[in-house]
Every structure is written in C-alpha cells, then in structure tokens.
Design a protein around this motif. Structure first.
Motif, mmCIF file in Angstrom:
data_model
loop_
_atom_site.group_PDB
_atom_site.id
_atom_site.type_symbol
_atom_site.label_atom_id
_atom_site.label_comp_id
_atom_site.label_asym_id
_atom_site.label_seq_id
_atom_site.Cartn_x
_atom_site.Cartn_y
_atom_site.Cartn_z
ATOM 1 N N ILE A 98 0.834 -1.202 0.000
ATOM 2 C CA ILE A 98 0.000 0.000 0.000
ATOM 3 C C ILE A 98 0.868 1.251 0.000
ATOM 4 O O ILE A 98 0.640 2.191 -0.771
ATOM 5 N N ASP A 99 1.875 1.281 0.881
ATOM 6 C CA ASP A 99 2.770 2.432 0.980
ATOM 7 C C ASP A 99 3.438 2.723 -0.354
ATOM 8 O O ASP A 99 3.504 3.883 -0.800
ATOM 9 N N ARG A 100 3.898 1.690 -1.023
ATOM 10 C CA ARG A 100 4.607 1.879 -2.291
ATOM 11 C C ARG A 100 3.668 2.340 -3.399
ATOM 12 O O ARG A 100 3.998 3.224 -4.193
ATOM 13 N N LEU A 101 2.464 1.761 -3.465
ATOM 14 C CA LEU A 101 1.513 2.169 -4.501
ATOM 15 C C LEU A 101 1.090 3.625 -4.323
ATOM 16 O O LEU A 101 0.984 4.372 -5.301
ATOM 17 N N LEU A 102 0.870 4.049 -3.088
ATOM 18 C CA LEU A 102 0.531 5.454 -2.844
ATOM 19 C C LEU A 102 1.699 6.360 -3.211
ATOM 20 O O LEU A 102 1.500 7.449 -3.769
ATOM 21 N N ALA A 103 2.921 5.905 -2.914
ATOM 22 C CA ALA A 103 4.105 6.705 -3.246
ATOM 23 C C ALA A 103 4.242 6.892 -4.750
ATOM 24 O O ALA A 103 4.614 7.973 -5.227
ATOM 25 N N VAL A 104 3.962 5.844 -5.515
ATOM 26 C CA VAL A 104 4.036 5.961 -6.975
ATOM 27 C C VAL A 104 2.995 6.957 -7.482
ATOM 28 O O VAL A 104 3.271 7.747 -8.400
ATOM 29 N N SER B 181 -12.710 -10.776 -9.380
ATOM 30 C CA SER B 181 -11.802 -11.925 -9.330
ATOM 31 C C SER B 181 -12.264 -12.902 -10.397
ATOM 32 O O SER B 181 -13.407 -13.361 -10.379
ATOM 33 N N ASN B 182 -11.389 -13.196 -11.346
ATOM 34 C CA ASN B 182 -11.761 -14.042 -12.476
ATOM 35 C C ASN B 182 -10.570 -14.870 -12.921
ATOM 36 O O ASN B 182 -9.526 -14.862 -12.270
ATOM 37 N N ALA B 183 -10.699 -15.581 -14.019
ATOM 38 C CA ALA B 183 -9.643 -16.478 -14.479
ATOM 39 C C ALA B 183 -8.400 -15.747 -14.957
ATOM 40 O O ALA B 183 -7.343 -16.360 -15.114
ATOM 41 N N TYR B 184 -8.506 -14.435 -15.171
ATOM 42 C CA TYR B 184 -7.377 -13.665 -15.698
ATOM 43 C C TYR B 184 -6.685 -12.815 -14.642
ATOM 44 O O TYR B 184 -5.461 -12.733 -14.601
ATOM 45 N N TRP B 185 -7.450 -12.136 -13.805
ATOM 46 C CA TRP B 185 -6.856 -11.238 -12.820
ATOM 47 C C TRP B 185 -7.789 -11.035 -11.636
ATOM 48 O O TRP B 185 -8.961 -11.395 -11.666
ATOM 49 N N THR B 186 -7.212 -10.426 -10.584
ATOM 50 C CA THR B 186 -7.971 -10.025 -9.408
ATOM 51 C C THR B 186 -7.756 -8.535 -9.191
ATOM 52 O O THR B 186 -6.621 -8.052 -9.274
ATOM 53 N N ALA B 187 -8.842 -7.812 -8.931
ATOM 54 C CA ALA B 187 -8.783 -6.356 -8.749
ATOM 55 C C ALA B 187 -8.949 -6.023 -7.271
ATOM 56 O O ALA B 187 -9.900 -6.477 -6.625
ATOM 57 N N TYR B 188 -8.024 -5.208 -6.754
ATOM 58 C CA TYR B 188 -8.034 -4.832 -5.351
ATOM 59 C C TYR B 188 -8.207 -3.322 -5.207
ATOM 60 O O TYR B 188 -7.455 -2.538 -5.807
ATOM 61 N N ALA B 189 -9.190 -2.900 -4.407
ATOM 62 C CA ALA B 189 -9.379 -1.490 -4.096
ATOM 63 C C ALA B 189 -8.475 -1.128 -2.912
ATOM 64 O O ALA B 189 -8.546 -1.756 -1.857
ATOM 65 N N LEU B 190 -7.647 -0.112 -3.091
ATOM 66 C CA LEU B 190 -6.737 0.277 -2.016
ATOM 67 C C LEU B 190 -7.471 0.667 -0.728
ATOM 68 O O LEU B 190 -7.004 0.328 0.368
ATOM 69 N N PRO B 191 -8.613 1.363 -0.794
ATOM 70 C CA PRO B 191 -9.324 1.646 0.464
ATOM 71 C C PRO B 191 -9.717 0.385 1.230
ATOM 72 O O PRO B 191 -9.669 0.369 2.467
ATOM 73 N N PHE C 122 -2.304 6.010 6.427
ATOM 74 C CA PHE C 122 -2.697 5.851 5.022
ATOM 75 C C PHE C 122 -3.908 6.720 4.687
ATOM 76 O O PHE C 122 -3.970 7.315 3.604
ATOM 77 N N VAL C 123 -4.854 6.793 5.607
ATOM 78 C CA VAL C 123 -6.045 7.618 5.358
ATOM 79 C C VAL C 123 -5.646 9.085 5.174
ATOM 80 O O VAL C 123 -6.199 9.775 4.311
ATOM 81 N N ARG C 124 -4.683 9.554 5.942
ATOM 82 C CA ARG C 124 -4.211 10.945 5.787
ATOM 83 C C ARG C 124 -3.583 11.144 4.410
ATOM 84 O O ARG C 124 -3.819 12.162 3.751
ATOM 85 N N ARG D 299 -6.222 11.208 1.739
ATOM 86 C CA ARG D 299 -6.921 12.488 1.761
ATOM 87 C C ARG D 299 -6.132 13.550 0.974
ATOM 88 O O ARG D 299 -6.713 14.343 0.224
ATOM 89 N N GLU D 300 -4.823 13.554 1.130
ATOM 90 C CA GLU D 300 -3.987 14.506 0.396
ATOM 91 C C GLU D 300 -4.000 14.197 -1.103
ATOM 92 O O GLU D 300 -4.043 15.112 -1.931
ATOM 93 N N ILE D 301 -3.950 12.919 -1.435
ATOM 94 C CA ILE D 301 -4.006 12.531 -2.849
ATOM 95 C C ILE D 301 -5.336 12.942 -3.454
ATOM 96 O O ILE D 301 -5.396 13.476 -4.569
ATOM 97 N N LYS D 302 -6.419 12.727 -2.728
ATOM 98 C CA LYS D 302 -7.735 13.131 -3.229
ATOM 99 C C LYS D 302 -7.796 14.636 -3.432
ATOM 100 O O LYS D 302 -8.410 15.125 -4.393
ATOM 101 N N GLY D 303 -7.158 15.385 -2.537
ATOM 102 C CA GLY D 303 -7.114 16.833 -2.708
ATOM 103 C C GLY D 303 -6.417 17.238 -3.992
ATOM 104 O O GLY D 303 -6.876 18.144 -4.706
ATOM 105 N N ALA D 304 -5.309 16.555 -4.296
ATOM 106 C CA ALA D 304 -4.593 16.841 -5.544
ATOM 107 C C ALA D 304 -5.457 16.518 -6.753
ATOM 108 O O ALA D 304 -5.492 17.277 -7.732
#
Length: 230
Positions: A36-42, A175-185, A199-201, A204-209
């Motif tokens: 999670i930390d890395r995906l938010l950083a990207v 979730s299917n035979a090809y991939w699984t989708a994950y919501a970060l929240p 993470f919530v903080r 919130r900053e990302i949403k502001g941007a």
C-alpha cells in the motif's frame, strides 16, 4: 494458462468462503502495508506529476503504473493521453509506453506475471480488457467507478457497463480467471489502526490533488476535439 499465473487467493474455510462471496477481493486479502505504501508513493511521486502535465494539455485525470513484484521498483508510469487518441486512457497509455520502451531496449522487459499493475481509478471496460490482453494477473486502484462518476463528473465507465454489457455498478467479476482487482481503500481498512490512520491521511492529500486536477479538466474539456466522451 493465464489462471495458473495468478497470485494465490487468500486461504479461508468453506464457511468463511460462503460468507465472503459478496465481498470485494481487497476486503478479504491479507493486510499488506508495504505494498500500500509503495503504490501510494508511486501515485504521489510519479503519476500525479505526469497527470498535472497531461491535464494541462486537456487530458483526463486517469493514470497508471507498473511495478516489479520482486522489489516494488517502478517499471513505467503514464497518464491519460486522449487528446492524441480517444483510446489512450491512462492504463492503455501505460501499456503502450511500456512496450515502446522494451521494443527499444529488450533488457527492460518484465514478465507480466512479475508485475503489479496500478490504476489510479477503477478501470473502465476498455482498460480492463487491455489489462487482460496484456497478461497481468492483478490490478490495484484507489478511486472507484462511483468516484469517477460522482467526484470527477465522468460517468461513462458505469454507463457503458450498464448500456453495453448490462451490468449494474460492481456487477463485473473483480476476481476471475485472468486477474484479481483490489481497491486500495479496502486494503487500508485491513491494516492496523496506526498504519490505517497514516494511510487515510495520505489518501486524503491525494484526493485533494485530484480534486484540483479534476477542476482543471472540467474547466477546459470543451476545447478537446479528440475526446468524444468527455
């Protein structure tokens, strides 16, 4: 076979599986704060700056990135480029850009099975298909289809899902035979309280941007001749 390359699903009892069948994958996956930390950083460091430039050219706010599963290093990041072609959604632009890179330098190629695919927003049907055909076994996203419609005033994802594929919101197989989708929240909700609050903080900053970027796009989208579905 594509399904053999997917990350293994969370282990659960038969009773638990029956109870969880209506939950999204991120609501049942083990907590993974490092990912999670890395995906938010990207998003913060790589996607948002590119998106700010893209919105300045009249593009939408959607972006994407590819990371190595082994060390979470960035492979490629991109943003929406619909001003060039209405099919150049953020995810498609990322995949196209990655293949342009590896076609020029074979040493940069990464097996799709070794990639985490990040989309800032829950992929539309076009982008979900692109992710499927590109061979990725996962996708992660921050903003939902409902967010795209309500917060970003771009409701085509849900409308196409309904009008063309006859699915209600959330009706496709995350979730299917090809991939699984994950919501970060959903993943954030499964973290320990102190990590969750941090993470919530950040979210919130990302949403502001993104609110700022969305307002920019909404103010100029009428000038974009190459984007039929604004």
């Amino acid at each position: 076979r594509q399904q053999d390359r997917r990350d293994p699903p969370p282990t659960c009892s038969h009773v638990g599986a029956m109870a969880d069948q209506h939950l999204r994958p991120g609501q049942t996956a083990p907590a993974n704060p490092a990912l999670i930390d890395r995906l938010l950083a990207v998003m913060e460091r790589d996607i948002i700056p590119k998106t700010r430039e893209g919105v300045g050219r009249g593009n939408k706010v959607f972006g994407a990135a590819m990371l190595k599963k082994s060390d979470l290093s960035l492979i490629f990041a991109a943003t929406n480029e619909e001003t060039l072609n209405p099919l150049n959604h953020g995810e498609v632009a990322c995949i196209n850009g990655y293949y342009a890179m590896v076609n020029a330098d074979e040493d940069k190629r990464v097996d799709p099975a070794d990639v985490y695919f990040l989309a800032t927003h829950e992929p539309c049907t076009l982008c979900a298909s692109a992710i499927t055909w590109a061979g990725f076994d996962n996708l992660y996203y921050l903003f939902s289809h409902e967010d795209s419609r309500d917060a970003f005033q771009i409701g085509h994802d849900l409308r196409i899902l309904k009008e063309v594929f006859k699915h209600e919101p959330g009706g496709y197989a995350r979730s299917n035979a090809y991939w699984t989708a994950y919501a970060l929240p959903d993943m954030i909700d499964r973290c320990e309280p102190e990590q969750r609050e941090a993470f919530v903080r950040r979210v919130r900053e990302i949403k502001g941007a993104y609110d700022e970027l969305s307002n920019m796009y909404q103010g100029t989208k009428h000038l974009c001749k190459n984007i039929p579905l604004k």
